[in-house]
Write a protein that holds these residues in place. Structure first.
Motif, PDB file in Angstrom:
ATOM      1  N   ASN A  71     126.610 -59.956  10.380  1.00  0.00           N
ATOM      2  CA  ASN A  71     127.113 -58.600  10.442  1.00  0.00           C
ATOM      3  C   ASN A  71     127.566 -58.058   9.081  1.00  0.00           C
ATOM      4  O   ASN A  71     127.064 -58.503   8.059  1.00  0.00           O
ATOM      5  CB  ASN A  71     128.145 -58.492  11.550  1.00  0.00           C
ATOM      6  N   HIS A 166     121.319 -62.115  17.230  1.00  0.00           N
ATOM      7  CA  HIS A 166     121.635 -60.730  17.595  1.00  0.00           C
ATOM      8  C   HIS A 166     120.765 -60.309  18.783  1.00  0.00           C
ATOM      9  O   HIS A 166     119.859 -59.484  18.653  1.00  0.00           O
ATOM     10  CB  HIS A 166     121.364 -59.833  16.389  1.00  0.00           C
ATOM     11  N   TYR A 168     119.505 -58.440  22.187  1.00  0.00           N
ATOM     12  CA  TYR A 168     119.638 -57.183  22.918  1.00  0.00           C
ATOM     13  C   TYR A 168     119.308 -57.444  24.383  1.00  0.00           C
ATOM     14  O   TYR A 168     118.219 -57.927  24.698  1.00  0.00           O
ATOM     15  CB  TYR A 168     118.661 -56.139  22.378  1.00  0.00           C
ATOM     16  N   LEU A 191     133.447 -49.520  11.085  1.00  0.00           N
ATOM     17  CA  LEU A 191     133.247 -50.723  11.886  1.00  0.00           C
ATOM     18  C   LEU A 191     133.571 -52.001  11.121  1.00  0.00           C
ATOM     19  O   LEU A 191     132.986 -53.062  11.365  1.00  0.00           O
ATOM     20  CB  LEU A 191     131.814 -50.774  12.439  1.00  0.00           C
ATOM     21  N   ASP A 217     132.026 -51.884  19.817  1.00  0.00           N
ATOM     22  CA  ASP A 217     131.276 -52.555  18.757  1.00  0.00           C
ATOM     23  C   ASP A 217     132.304 -53.374  17.993  1.00  0.00           C
ATOM     24  O   ASP A 217     132.762 -52.996  16.919  1.00  0.00           O
ATOM     25  CB  ASP A 217     130.574 -51.543  17.852  1.00  0.00           C
ATOM     26  N   ASN A 218     132.684 -54.529  18.574  1.00  0.00           N
ATOM     27  CA  ASN A 218     133.832 -55.283  18.080  1.00  0.00           C
ATOM     28  C   ASN A 218     133.574 -56.784  18.056  1.00  0.00           C
ATOM     29  O   ASN A 218     132.773 -57.304  18.820  1.00  0.00           O
ATOM     30  CB  ASN A 218     135.061 -55.016  18.955  1.00  0.00           C
ATOM     31  N   TYR A 252     128.467 -55.388  21.401  1.00  0.00           N
ATOM     32  CA  TYR A 252     128.061 -54.031  21.036  1.00  0.00           C
ATOM     33  C   TYR A 252     127.533 -53.387  22.304  1.00  0.00           C
ATOM     34  O   TYR A 252     126.482 -53.785  22.823  1.00  0.00           O
ATOM     35  CB  TYR A 252     126.987 -54.076  19.953  1.00  0.00           C
ATOM     36  N   CYS A 253     128.280 -52.416  22.822  1.00  0.00           N
ATOM     37  CA  CYS A 253     127.928 -51.809  24.102  1.00  0.00           C
ATOM     38  C   CYS A 253     128.147 -50.299  24.007  1.00  0.00           C
ATOM     39  O   CYS A 253     129.187 -49.781  24.424  1.00  0.00           O
ATOM     40  CB  CYS A 253     128.781 -52.416  25.213  1.00  0.00           C
ATOM     41  N   PRO A 254     127.181 -49.572  23.439  1.00  0.00           N
ATOM     42  CA  PRO A 254     127.337 -48.118  23.317  1.00  0.00           C
ATOM     43  C   PRO A 254     127.144 -47.435  24.678  1.00  0.00           C
ATOM     44  O   PRO A 254     126.187 -47.733  25.396  1.00  0.00           O
ATOM     45  CB  PRO A 254     126.231 -47.725  22.331  1.00  0.00           C
ATOM     46  N   CYS A 261     124.444 -55.613  23.190  1.00  0.00           N
ATOM     47  CA  CYS A 261     124.289 -56.857  22.432  1.00  0.00           C
ATOM     48  C   CYS A 261     125.515 -57.739  22.674  1.00  0.00           C
ATOM     49  O   CYS A 261     126.650 -57.265  22.603  1.00  0.00           O
ATOM     50  CB  CYS A 261     124.157 -56.584  20.941  1.00  0.00           C
TER      51      CYS A 261
END
Length: 302
Positions: A71, A166, A168, A191, A217-218, A252-254, A261
């Motif tokens: 990252n 990473h 998806y 971020l 996104d953490n 990561y979950c928009p 992710c």
């Protein structure tokens, strides 16, 4: 219309499971799915589209490797082991993301029906250590295993490192994720981590968090190294597991996206620039020595 120039894929099969890899596209996974009967395959990772493959775009793959760090690295700069790291920004960011391996072609070094090894050689440059890296994938009756590693090819200086992947995953209405973590790194507008917190949803995350209810996104610390993902209407769930030093987890979950992710990693974002003693992970590998990590995706009854 001329056919698209799609890179050659490597395919592994075991029973109803299939794994496709795109070595040329950052050593990425292109697809991981089940074939049962004459219907559509059941994709356990978001499959790469033909357009993403033709564009050689790792961000459009099913998963890609994170090496030699995971990252963001703030402004692509850090001082480590007495050496200055100076890397260009990427991915429309002022920072350098996801390491180096995801943007380079990997080579097939060994292959059989259920196993493949991908390898990579990287000379010293903005990352001032030469290193080699590898990924070993095995496919069995209920999932896949990936062993990753790197070797410090610098003859004089220890090298800092982080390793991860990473992936998806498809995000349908009702998708849930369950995993155990201790704390979350809160982030600033870019971020980058600011402080460790314990958000109210951590108990829900342990029991099974409905992903449509969060926008994240953490980085998370104190990861149990076990994550269960379930989708409504599927007879099987998917378990992501890992072994030390993959003690960190990124979600990561928009909101509104058709994917999310869940990343097993050995360092948190910008670990080299965080104050000493913070829960940030990462390691150091001596000249001529290697480091490895192991993670797995396993199908289990829903």
């Amino acid at each position: 219309m001329a056919p698209m120039d799609v890179p050659e894929l490597v395919e592994l099969r075991c029973g109803t499971l299939c794994l496709r890899l795109a070595p040329e596209v950052g050593g990425s996974v292109a697809a991981f799915f089940s074939e049962e009967g004459a219907g559509e395959p059941m994709h356990w990772l978001r499959p790469a589209s033909a357009q993403a493959l033709a564009a050689r775009d790792p961000l459009g793959m099913a998963s890609f490797p994170l090496v030699p760090w995971c990252n963001r690295l703030r402004d692509g700069r850090a001082l480590a082991q007495g050496r200055q790291i100076a890397l260009p920004p990427n991915h429309n960011s002022p920072h350098t993301l996801h390491g180096l391996g995801w943007r380079l072609p990997w080579q097939v070094q060994a292959q059989s029906t259920q196993h493949v090894r991908l390898g990579l050689q990287v000379p010293a440059a903005g990352w001032p250590w030469a290193f080699s890296a590898w990924q070993d994938y095995w496919l069995d009756d209920d999932g896949l295993r990936c062993d990753m590693g790197l070797r410090n090819e610098d003859g004089a200086c220890p090298m800092p490192f982080g390793l991860g992947h990473h992936p998806y995953f498809p995000h349908f209405p009702g998708t849930r994720l369950a995993t155990g973590v201790q704390q979350m790194w809160a982030s600033d507008a870019e971020l980058l981590p600011t402080q460790l917190v314990q958000p109210d949803f951590l108990p829900q995350l342990r029991e099974g968090l409905l992903l449509s209810e969060v926008d994240l996104d953490n980085n998370f610390t104190g990861w149990s190294r076990h994550c269960r993902i379930s989708w409504p209407g599927r007879r099987q769930a998917l378990v992501l597991s890992a072994e030390p030093p993959m003690d960190y987890f990124i979600l990561y979950c928009p909101q509104g996206a058709d994917h999310f992710c869940a990343e097993p990693v050995s360092n948190c974002t910008d670990w080299l620039n965080l104050p000493p003693g913070r829960k940030a992970g990462g390691g150091v590998v001596q000249p001529g020595e290697s480091a490895t990590v192991h993670w797995r995706l396993q199908l289990v009854p829903a």
